[in-house]
Design a protein around this motif. Sequence first.
Motif, PDB file in Angstrom:
ATOM      1  N   VAL A  75       0.984  -1.151   0.149  1.00 15.81           N
ATOM      2  CA  VAL A  75      -0.038   0.020   0.097  1.00 15.81           C
ATOM      3  C   VAL A  75       1.052   1.286   0.128  1.00 15.81           C
ATOM      4  CG1 VAL A  75      -1.796   1.271   1.112  1.00 15.81           C
ATOM      5  CG2 VAL A  75      -1.722  -1.266   1.244  1.00 15.81           C
ATOM      6  N   LEU A  76       0.578   2.013  -0.898  1.00 11.14           N
ATOM      7  CA  LEU A  76       1.546   3.254  -0.962  1.00 11.14           C
ATOM      8  C   LEU A  76       0.737   4.550  -0.774  1.00 11.14           C
ATOM      9  CD1 LEU A  76       4.035   4.965  -2.194  1.00 11.14           C
ATOM     10  CD2 LEU A  76       3.233   4.551  -4.390  1.00 11.14           C
ATOM     11  N   TYR A  77       1.170   5.292  -0.011  1.00 11.88           N
ATOM     12  CA  TYR A  77       0.194   6.681   0.404  1.00 11.88           C
ATOM     13  C   TYR A  77       1.073   7.533  -0.271  1.00 11.88           C
ATOM     14  CZ  TYR A  77      -2.119   4.031   4.192  1.00 11.88           C
ATOM     15  OH  TYR A  77      -3.046   3.030   4.862  1.00 11.88           O
ATOM     16  N   THR A  78       0.247   8.249  -0.818  1.00 11.86           N
ATOM     17  CA  THR A  78       0.915   9.478  -1.908  1.00 11.86           C
ATOM     18  C   THR A  78       0.121  10.879  -1.762  1.00 11.86           C
ATOM     19  OG1 THR A  78      -0.430   8.974  -3.802  1.00 11.86           O
ATOM     20  CG2 THR A  78       1.643   7.762  -3.597  1.00 11.86           C
ATOM     21  N   GLN A  79       0.508  11.776  -2.470  1.00  7.41           N
ATOM     22  CA  GLN A  79      -0.257  12.967  -2.600  1.00  7.41           C
ATOM     23  C   GLN A  79       0.175  13.627  -3.938  1.00  7.41           C
ATOM     24  OE1 GLN A  79       0.493  16.034   0.586  1.00  7.41           O
ATOM     25  NE2 GLN A  79       2.428  15.157   0.917  1.00  7.41           N
ATOM     26  N   PRO A  80      -0.459  14.541  -4.458  1.00  4.21           N
ATOM     27  CA  PRO A  80      -0.043  15.218  -5.752  1.00  4.21           C
ATOM     28  C   PRO A  80       1.118  16.119  -5.527  1.00  4.21           C
ATOM     29  CG  PRO A  80      -2.610  15.505  -5.272  1.00  4.21           C
ATOM     30  CD  PRO A  80      -1.846  14.948  -3.950  1.00  4.21           C
TER      31      PRO A  80
ATOM     32  N   LYS B 258       6.785  -0.245 -10.110  1.00  2.54           N
ATOM     33  CA  LYS B 258       6.480  -0.732 -11.585  1.00  2.54           C
ATOM     34  C   LYS B 258       7.476  -1.668 -12.337  1.00  2.54           C
ATOM     35  CE  LYS B 258       2.538   2.638 -12.044  1.00  2.54           C
ATOM     36  NZ  LYS B 258       2.147   3.804 -12.869  1.00  2.54           N
ATOM     37  N   ALA B 259       8.773  -1.085 -12.426  1.00  2.00           N
ATOM     38  CA  ALA B 259       9.807  -1.414 -12.914  1.00  2.00           C
ATOM     39  C   ALA B 259      10.181  -3.185 -12.402  1.00  2.00           C
ATOM     40  CB  ALA B 259      11.165  -0.714 -12.560  1.00  2.00           C
ATOM     41  N   TYR B 260       9.853  -3.104 -11.100  1.00  2.89           N
ATOM     42  CA  TYR B 260      10.006  -4.463 -10.637  1.00  2.89           C
ATOM     43  C   TYR B 260       8.607  -5.335 -10.761  1.00  2.89           C
ATOM     44  CZ  TYR B 260      14.834  -3.453  -9.522  1.00  2.89           C
ATOM     45  OH  TYR B 260      16.087  -3.082  -9.439  1.00  2.89           O
ATOM     46  N   ASP B 261       7.678  -4.891 -11.388  1.00  8.06           N
ATOM     47  CA  ASP B 261       6.301  -5.664 -11.264  1.00  8.06           C
ATOM     48  C   ASP B 261       5.729  -5.879 -10.211  1.00  8.06           C
ATOM     49  OD1 ASP B 261       6.446  -5.870 -14.312  1.00  8.06           O
ATOM     50  OD2 ASP B 261       7.717  -7.369 -14.164  1.00  8.06           O
ATOM     51  N   ILE B 262       5.921  -4.921  -9.158  1.00  4.38           N
ATOM     52  CA  ILE B 262       5.229  -5.117  -7.899  1.00  4.38           C
ATOM     53  C   ILE B 262       3.718  -4.214  -7.875  1.00  4.38           C
ATOM     54  CG2 ILE B 262       5.484  -4.530  -5.580  1.00  4.38           C
ATOM     55  CD1 ILE B 262       7.546  -6.365  -6.242  1.00  4.38           C
ATOM     56  N   ASN B 263       2.706  -5.185  -7.868  1.00  5.43           N
ATOM     57  CA  ASN B 263       1.360  -4.545  -7.772  1.00  5.43           C
ATOM     58  C   ASN B 263       1.478  -3.918  -6.368  1.00  5.43           C
ATOM     59  OD1 ASN B 263       0.460  -5.781  -9.984  1.00  5.43           O
ATOM     60  ND2 ASN B 263       0.182  -7.698  -9.023  1.00  5.43           N
ATOM     61  N   PHE B 264       0.800  -2.888  -6.357  1.00  7.17           N
ATOM     62  CA  PHE B 264       0.441  -1.882  -5.248  1.00  7.17           C
ATOM     63  C   PHE B 264      -0.980  -1.192  -5.311  1.00  7.17           C
ATOM     64  CE2 PHE B 264       2.554   0.614  -8.401  1.00  7.17           C
ATOM     65  CZ  PHE B 264       2.078   1.914  -8.315  1.00  7.17           C
ATOM     66  N   TYR B 265      -1.265  -0.874  -3.909  1.00  5.17           N
ATOM     67  CA  TYR B 265      -2.559  -0.074  -4.142  1.00  5.17           C
ATOM     68  C   TYR B 265      -2.079   1.378  -3.536  1.00  5.17           C
ATOM     69  CZ  TYR B 265      -7.340   1.101  -2.534  1.00  5.17           C
ATOM     70  OH  TYR B 265      -8.409   2.002  -2.603  1.00  5.17           O
ATOM     71  N   GLU B 266      -2.405   2.299  -4.321  1.00  6.95           N
ATOM     72  CA  GLU B 266      -2.205   3.628  -4.234  1.00  6.95           C
ATOM     73  C   GLU B 266      -3.151   4.361  -3.248  1.00  6.95           C
ATOM     74  OE1 GLU B 266      -0.669   7.817  -6.326  1.00  6.95           O
ATOM     75  OE2 GLU B 266      -1.099   5.990  -7.476  1.00  6.95           O
ATOM     76  N   ILE B 267      -2.805   5.124  -2.543  1.00  4.63           N
ATOM     77  CA  ILE B 267      -4.109   5.947  -1.568  1.00  4.63           C
ATOM     78  C   ILE B 267      -3.580   7.280  -1.556  1.00  4.63           C
ATOM     79  CG2 ILE B 267      -5.179   6.432   0.483  1.00  4.63           C
ATOM     80  CD1 ILE B 267      -4.564   3.403   1.099  1.00  4.63           C
ATOM     81  N   ASN B 268      -4.127   8.248  -2.434  1.00  2.00           N
ATOM     82  CA  ASN B 268      -3.898   9.759  -2.336  1.00  2.00           C
ATOM     83  C   ASN B 268      -4.390  10.339  -0.957  1.00  2.00           C
ATOM     84  OD1 ASN B 268      -4.151  12.600  -2.617  1.00  2.00           O
ATOM     85  ND2 ASN B 268      -4.322  12.340  -4.978  1.00  2.00           N
ATOM     86  N   ILE B 269      -3.591  10.667  -0.146  1.00  2.00           N
ATOM     87  CA  ILE B 269      -4.100  11.280   1.198  1.00  2.00           C
ATOM     88  C   ILE B 269      -4.817  12.736   1.028  1.00  2.00           C
ATOM     89  CG2 ILE B 269      -2.402  10.032   2.508  1.00  2.00           C
ATOM     90  CD1 ILE B 269      -0.737  12.553   2.829  1.00  2.00           C
TER      91      ILE B 269
ATOM     92  N   ALA C 214      -7.811   8.070   5.402  1.00  2.00           N
ATOM     93  CA  ALA C 214      -6.769   7.493   5.124  1.00  2.00           C
ATOM     94  C   ALA C 214      -5.443   8.373   5.472  1.00  2.00           C
ATOM     95  CB  ALA C 214      -6.461   7.233   3.582  1.00  2.00           C
ATOM     96  N   LYS C 215      -5.555   9.659   5.345  1.00  2.00           N
ATOM     97  CA  LYS C 215      -4.593  10.552   5.788  1.00  2.00           C
ATOM     98  C   LYS C 215      -4.509  10.616   7.500  1.00  2.00           C
ATOM     99  CE  LYS C 215      -3.283  15.336   6.014  1.00  2.00           C
ATOM    100  NZ  LYS C 215      -3.439  16.751   5.443  1.00  2.00           N
ATOM    101  N   ARG C 216      -5.645  10.397   8.292  1.00  2.00           N
ATOM    102  CA  ARG C 216      -5.670  10.292   9.575  1.00  2.00           C
ATOM    103  C   ARG C 216      -4.733   9.135   9.977  1.00  2.00           C
ATOM    104  NH1 ARG C 216     -10.551  12.969   8.764  1.00  2.00           N
ATOM    105  NH2 ARG C 216     -11.657  10.893   9.006  1.00  2.00           N
ATOM    106  N   TYR C 217      -5.349   7.936   9.314  1.00  2.00           N
ATOM    107  CA  TYR C 217      -4.722   6.682   9.519  1.00  2.00           C
ATOM    108  C   TYR C 217      -3.184   6.631   9.385  1.00  2.00           C
ATOM    109  CZ  TYR C 217      -3.675   1.632   9.277  1.00  2.00           C
ATOM    110  OH  TYR C 217      -3.161   0.520   9.461  1.00  2.00           O
ATOM    111  N   MET C 218      -2.758   7.327   8.360  1.00  2.00           N
ATOM    112  CA  MET C 218      -1.255   7.449   8.054  1.00  2.00           C
ATOM    113  C   MET C 218      -0.635   8.344   9.267  1.00  2.00           C
ATOM    114  SD  MET C 218       0.602   8.926   4.763  1.00  2.00           S
ATOM    115  CE  MET C 218       0.974  10.608   5.776  1.00  2.00           C
TER     116      MET C 218
END
Length: 81
Positions: free
Chosen positions: A5-10, A23-34, A40-44
Amino acid sequence: MHKVVLYTQPQCPPCEIVKRFLKAYDINFYEINIKEDQKAKRYMLNQLEAYSTPTVVVNEQEIIRGFNLEELASALNIECE
């Protein structure tokens, strides 16, 4: 297979680098824009005790706070050149 799980922001260049790395290592991930998901931001902030993006959670156990590709590679058992 790892659960990532990847927490990101713009406007976060390190977030984009982590996404490219995964992506380069073909790792699937779920992105959450905080910026879009305040719960999700509060959880992070409160549960993960992470105060910056990117924050990556691997297999619901290992937390990589901030930009650290070496730590991320280690958590995912990736050998970087």
